[in-house]
Motif scaffolding. Structure first.
Motif, PDB file in Angstrom:
ATOM      1  N   GLY A 106       0.848  -1.190   0.000  1.00 32.18           N
ATOM      2  CA  GLY A 106       0.000   0.000   0.000  1.00 32.18           C
ATOM      3  C   GLY A 106       0.884   1.239   0.000  1.00 32.18           C
ATOM      4  N   ALA A 107       0.250   2.422  -0.076  1.00 32.58           N
ATOM      5  CA  ALA A 107       1.028   3.653  -0.190  1.00 32.58           C
ATOM      6  C   ALA A 107       1.726   3.998   1.124  1.00 32.58           C
ATOM      7  CB  ALA A 107       0.127   4.793  -0.612  1.00 32.58           C
ATOM      8  N   SER A 108       1.150   3.530   2.243  1.00 32.77           N
ATOM      9  CA  SER A 108       1.752   3.806   3.540  1.00 32.77           C
ATOM     10  C   SER A 108       2.083   2.469   4.209  1.00 32.77           C
ATOM     11  CB  SER A 108       0.757   4.605   4.390  1.00 32.77           C
ATOM     12  OG  SER A 108       1.333   4.872   5.636  1.00 32.77           O
ATOM     13  N   ALA A 109       3.360   2.255   4.496  1.00 33.55           N
ATOM     14  CA  ALA A 109       3.789   0.936   4.979  1.00 33.55           C
ATOM     15  C   ALA A 109       4.463   1.048   6.345  1.00 33.55           C
ATOM     16  CB  ALA A 109       4.768   0.337   3.975  1.00 33.55           C
ATOM     17  N   PHE A 110       4.423  -0.052   7.080  1.00 30.06           N
ATOM     18  CA  PHE A 110       5.145  -0.144   8.354  1.00 30.06           C
ATOM     19  C   PHE A 110       6.435  -0.931   8.157  1.00 30.06           C
ATOM     20  CE2 PHE A 110       0.698  -0.130  10.286  1.00 30.06           C
ATOM     21  CZ  PHE A 110       0.774   1.199  10.661  1.00 30.06           C
ATOM     22  N   LEU A 111       7.451  -0.575   8.926  1.00 26.17           N
ATOM     23  CA  LEU A 111       8.711  -1.331   8.885  1.00 26.17           C
ATOM     24  C   LEU A 111       9.274  -1.387  10.305  1.00 26.17           C
ATOM     25  CD1 LEU A 111      11.602  -0.556   6.327  1.00 26.17           C
ATOM     26  CD2 LEU A 111      11.832  -1.892   8.388  1.00 26.17           C
ATOM     27  N   THR A 112       9.328  -2.574  10.882  1.00 27.81           N
ATOM     28  CA  THR A 112       9.869  -2.709  12.245  1.00 27.81           C
ATOM     29  C   THR A 112      11.393  -2.624  12.206  1.00 27.81           C
ATOM     30  OG1 THR A 112       7.994  -3.966  13.081  1.00 27.81           O
ATOM     31  CG2 THR A 112      10.088  -4.278  14.218  1.00 27.81           C
ATOM     32  N   VAL A 113      11.960  -1.655  12.959  1.00 29.21           N
ATOM     33  CA  VAL A 113      13.421  -1.495  12.986  1.00 29.21           C
ATOM     34  C   VAL A 113      14.003  -1.891  14.342  1.00 29.21           C
ATOM     35  CG1 VAL A 113      13.331   0.345  11.262  1.00 29.21           C
ATOM     36  CG2 VAL A 113      13.388   0.965  13.689  1.00 29.21           C
ATOM     37  N   GLN A 114      13.144  -1.951  15.338  1.00 33.01           N
ATOM     38  CA  GLN A 114      13.627  -2.191  16.706  1.00 33.01           C
ATOM     39  C   GLN A 114      12.535  -2.952  17.426  1.00 33.01           C
ATOM     40  OE1 GLN A 114      12.073  -0.735  19.508  1.00 33.01           O
ATOM     41  NE2 GLN A 114      13.632  -1.242  21.008  1.00 33.01           N
ATOM     42  N   ILE A 141       6.799   5.499   4.804  1.00 33.76           N
ATOM     43  CA  ILE A 141       7.166   4.383   5.684  1.00 33.76           C
ATOM     44  C   ILE A 141       7.163   4.884   7.123  1.00 33.76           C
ATOM     45  CG2 ILE A 141       9.024   2.806   6.384  1.00 33.76           C
ATOM     46  CD1 ILE A 141       9.793   2.492   3.481  1.00 33.76           C
ATOM     47  N   THR A 142       6.491   4.126   7.982  1.00 34.20           N
ATOM     48  CA  THR A 142       6.537   4.414   9.416  1.00 34.20           C
ATOM     49  C   THR A 142       7.453   3.386  10.061  1.00 34.20           C
ATOM     50  OG1 THR A 142       4.294   5.288   9.360  1.00 34.20           O
ATOM     51  CG2 THR A 142       5.160   4.689  11.517  1.00 34.20           C
ATOM     52  N   LEU A 143       8.535   3.861  10.649  1.00 34.16           N
ATOM     53  CA  LEU A 143       9.490   2.970  11.316  1.00 34.16           C
ATOM     54  C   LEU A 143       8.922   2.621  12.688  1.00 34.16           C
ATOM     55  CD1 LEU A 143      12.737   4.957  10.438  1.00 34.16           C
ATOM     56  CD2 LEU A 143      11.644   3.128   9.132  1.00 34.16           C
ATOM     57  N   LEU A 144       8.903   1.330  12.994  1.00 33.08           N
ATOM     58  CA  LEU A 144       8.262   0.882  14.229  1.00 33.08           C
ATOM     59  C   LEU A 144       9.260   0.319  15.226  1.00 33.08           C
ATOM     60  CD1 LEU A 144       5.208  -1.135  12.822  1.00 33.08           C
ATOM     61  CD2 LEU A 144       5.253   1.250  13.565  1.00 33.08           C
ATOM     62  N   GLY A 145       8.949   0.507  16.492  1.00 29.61           N
ATOM     63  CA  GLY A 145       9.687  -0.129  17.570  1.00 29.61           C
ATOM     64  C   GLY A 145       8.964   0.189  18.865  1.00 29.61           C
ATOM     65  N   GLN A 146       9.026  -0.724  19.839  1.00 29.51           N
ATOM     66  CA  GLN A 146       8.411  -0.413  21.136  1.00 29.51           C
ATOM     67  C   GLN A 146       9.095   0.800  21.736  1.00 29.51           C
ATOM     68  OE1 GLN A 146       8.662  -3.946  20.762  1.00 29.51           O
ATOM     69  NE2 GLN A 146       6.453  -4.207  20.721  1.00 29.51           N
ATOM     70  N   ASN A 147      10.358   0.954  21.377  1.00 26.41           N
ATOM     71  CA  ASN A 147      11.174   2.062  21.876  1.00 26.41           C
ATOM     72  C   ASN A 147      12.024   2.527  20.714  1.00 26.41           C
ATOM     73  OD1 ASN A 147      13.014   2.305  24.963  1.00 26.41           O
ATOM     74  ND2 ASN A 147      11.136   3.252  24.321  1.00 26.41           N
ATOM     75  N   VAL A 148      11.343   3.011  19.668  1.00 27.64           N
ATOM     76  CA  VAL A 148      11.997   3.127  18.354  1.00 27.64           C
ATOM     77  C   VAL A 148      13.195   4.066  18.362  1.00 27.64           C
ATOM     78  CG1 VAL A 148      10.501   4.955  17.426  1.00 27.64           C
ATOM     79  CG2 VAL A 148      11.477   3.280  15.871  1.00 27.64           C
ATOM     80  N   ASN A 149      13.139   5.100  19.218  1.00 29.80           N
ATOM     81  CA  ASN A 149      14.273   6.034  19.183  1.00 29.80           C
ATOM     82  C   ASN A 149      15.431   5.567  20.064  1.00 29.80           C
ATOM     83  OD1 ASN A 149      12.718   6.674  21.429  1.00 29.80           O
ATOM     84  ND2 ASN A 149      13.175   8.856  21.341  1.00 29.80           N
ATOM     85  N   ALA A 150      15.290   4.369  20.658  1.00 28.27           N
ATOM     86  CA  ALA A 150      16.451   3.733  21.281  1.00 28.27           C
ATOM     87  C   ALA A 150      17.228   2.954  20.221  1.00 28.27           C
ATOM     88  CB  ALA A 150      16.007   2.787  22.393  1.00 28.27           C
ATOM     89  N   TYR A 151      16.804   3.074  18.956  1.00 30.95           N
ATOM     90  CA  TYR A 151      17.441   2.328  17.867  1.00 30.95           C
ATOM     91  C   TYR A 151      18.961   2.520  17.892  1.00 30.95           C
ATOM     92  CZ  TYR A 151      18.871   0.698  13.320  1.00 30.95           C
ATOM     93  OH  TYR A 151      19.533   0.016  12.331  1.00 30.95           O
TER      94      TYR A 151
END
Ligand code: SAM
Ligand code: SF4
Length: 469
Positions: A151-159, A201-211
């Motif tokens: 889709g045009a807006s996607a999720f991507l888990t980074v953390q 793209i929305t970057l996902l993580g429970q604590n994403v900015n601790a990446y």
């Protein structure tokens, strides 16, 4: 022969991402996704354990599924039922004991092993199969490439996971320790998403900015990338137009990330930055590791960097020991910050977390009263934020059809839902939309130009540095 799998997702965006990955894992076994549980060969409940109500829903849904399984058996077929996600992780054995109609229980770090679990189920014939291990090799190394169009807006888990141990929260127990995916894997996945049509793209993580993922020279000292640097790298993907990330912790909002907000136009001017409470005593008892003024100071820095940035937060009311004065401090903080939108919850004691055993629990009636007051205040702020959009022209990513014919729905840079009178040719593109009306939760508008849609809008269409009035 094609079999069908129905996946029902509860909770956060990370579960949505995991559900899509489970569909990818099952595709090579011949399972095609279906929107209906009725008649499916397999039903997966991808569950959430964050609050008591969310966890309870799973057991009532399992009761409803029993009737569908019986109907399927009467027709000579079999409907497998799997429980995935955080309830599976926290209550795996209990699920198999309470709900004998469940065939598989799979934790959030183990779903790449679904094919092996299905094979084991066939071998043993009956009784549930459970896998809630936190594997040493991460699941990301074993997941197949996505076959589902994003889709045009996607999720991507980074953390994934969390080491913060807020005293109210089950996440560190259900998702495990913090883990960051390597930069190269994330870039490759983002490029695939964009090649398949994603513009955001929305970057996902429970604590994403601790990446803190490994960069190119894996294993060498100083090669750990923070989220700000990762965002700048992803922004180089030409087709990608918008980047977002969620959920952030105030303690991990560093100067590099604030700088990325200031000068990376693809990074949207919106930040979900949960504060939970405005009272220092409560924040301390929650083990949040910051004060209310520390949060205010962070917001000042962000607003100096991006004057128009829209802010969102999570709040918990009625944390054990929260006094009237503490609650008043939360209302004061809300007044000081001015949110574009926010989520708020009554504290829900979670078994095994430290706060659940604090003696001074707040009575439910008082929690409800405080929640109503807080939500009224947040609703006023959201309405004011939306009203101030009237008359502006905003770039809107039109992601789906609306309920009415000839209507599309998308998101403004500030995450507002926008209903637009437009035909399907505008779907999955970014359009300039003149905002004509505002409701409590959404905006309405019309295309600003006849040809207001573009799959690759110029960077200056982003509103990253435009001041919000
Ligand atoms: N990692 C994020 C952070 O640090 O804020 C939050 C992740 S959590 C999945 C989403 C939200 O659920 C939290 O911000 C909190 O407001 C809420 N939450 C978590 N545990 C809760 C509990 N026991 N009772 C009520 N709300 C809870
Ligand atoms: Fe839960 Fe977020 Fe706290 Fe981690 S930082 S324990 S995910 S609320």
């Amino acid at each position: 022969m094609t079999k069908t799998v129905h996946i029902k997702t509860y909770g956060c965006q990370m579960n949505e991402y995991d559900s899509a990955r489970m569909a990818d894992v099952l595709a090579p076994l011949g399972f095609a996704p279906t929107a209906r549980a009725d008649g499916a060969d397999m039903v997966i409940l991808n569950t959430c354990h964050i609050r008591e109500k969310a966890a309870e829903k799973v057991f009532s849904e399992l009761g409803r599924l029993r009737a569908l399984q019986a109907a399927r058996a009467r027709d000579g077929g079999r409907m497998l039922v799997a429980v995935a996600g955080c309830v599976a992780q926290a209550e795996g054995e209990e699920i198999l004991r309470r709900a004998p109609n469940v065939d598989l229980v799979v934790g959030p770090q183990a779903y790449h092993r679904l094919p092996e679990m299905l094979a084991r189920l066939t071998r043993v014939g009956g009784g549930g199969v459970l896998d809630t291990e936190f594997p040493v090799n991460t699941k990301f190394d074993h997941l197949p490439e996505s076959v589902t169009p994003p889709g045009a807006s996607a999720f991507l888990t980074v953390q994934e996971g969390c080491d913060k141990f807020c005293t109210f929260c089950v996440v560190p127990y259900t998702r495990g320790a913090e883990y960051s995916r390597p930069v190269a894997d994330i870039v490759a996945e983002a490029e695939r998403l964009c090649a398949n049509g994603a513009l955001e793209i929305t970057l996902l993580g429970q604590n994403v900015n601790a990446y803190h993922g490994a960069g190119a020279g894996v294993g060498t000292d100083g090669d750990s990338w923070g989220l700000g640097r990762l965002i700048r790298r992803l922004a180089e993907i030409p087709r990608l137009q918008r980047l977002r990330y969620t959920t952030s912790h105030p303690r991990d909002l560093d100067a590099a990330l604030i700088a990325a907000h200031a000068d990376e136009p693809k990074l949207m001017p919106y930040l979900h930055l949960p504060v939970q409470s405005g009272a220092d005593a409560v924040l301390k008892a929650m083990n949040r590791g910051h004060t209310a003024d520390h949060y205010r100071h962070l917001v000042d820095r962000l607003r100096r960097a991006v004057p128009g940035i829209a802010l969102s937060s999570d709040f918990i009311v009625g944390f054990p020991g929260e006094s009237d004065r503490d609650f008043a401090a939360t209302l004061r903080l809300v007044g000081d910050i001015g949110y574009a939108q926010a989520y708020s919850f009554k504290y829900s004691p979670r078994p095994g977390t430290p706060a659940a055993s604090i003696a001074a629990q707040v009575p439910d009636a008082l929690k409800a009263e405080r929640l109503a007051m807080l939500q009224a205040c947040l609703a006023d702020q959201q309405a004011a934020f939306n009203d101030a959009s009237i008359g502006r022209t905003l770039p809107v990513l039109l992601e789906r059809r609306g309920r009415k014919p000839g209507q599309l729905v998308g998101r403004s840079p500030y995450m507002q839902a926008v209903h637009v009178a437009a035909g399907d040719e505008a779907l999955n593109g970014i359009a300039q939309v003149r905002i004509a009306g505002a409701g409590p939760n959404s905006l309405a508008g019309e295309l600003a130009t006849e040809h207001g849609v573009s799959a690759t809008p110029p960077a200056d269409r982003h509103m990253a540095t435009e001041a919000y009035p």
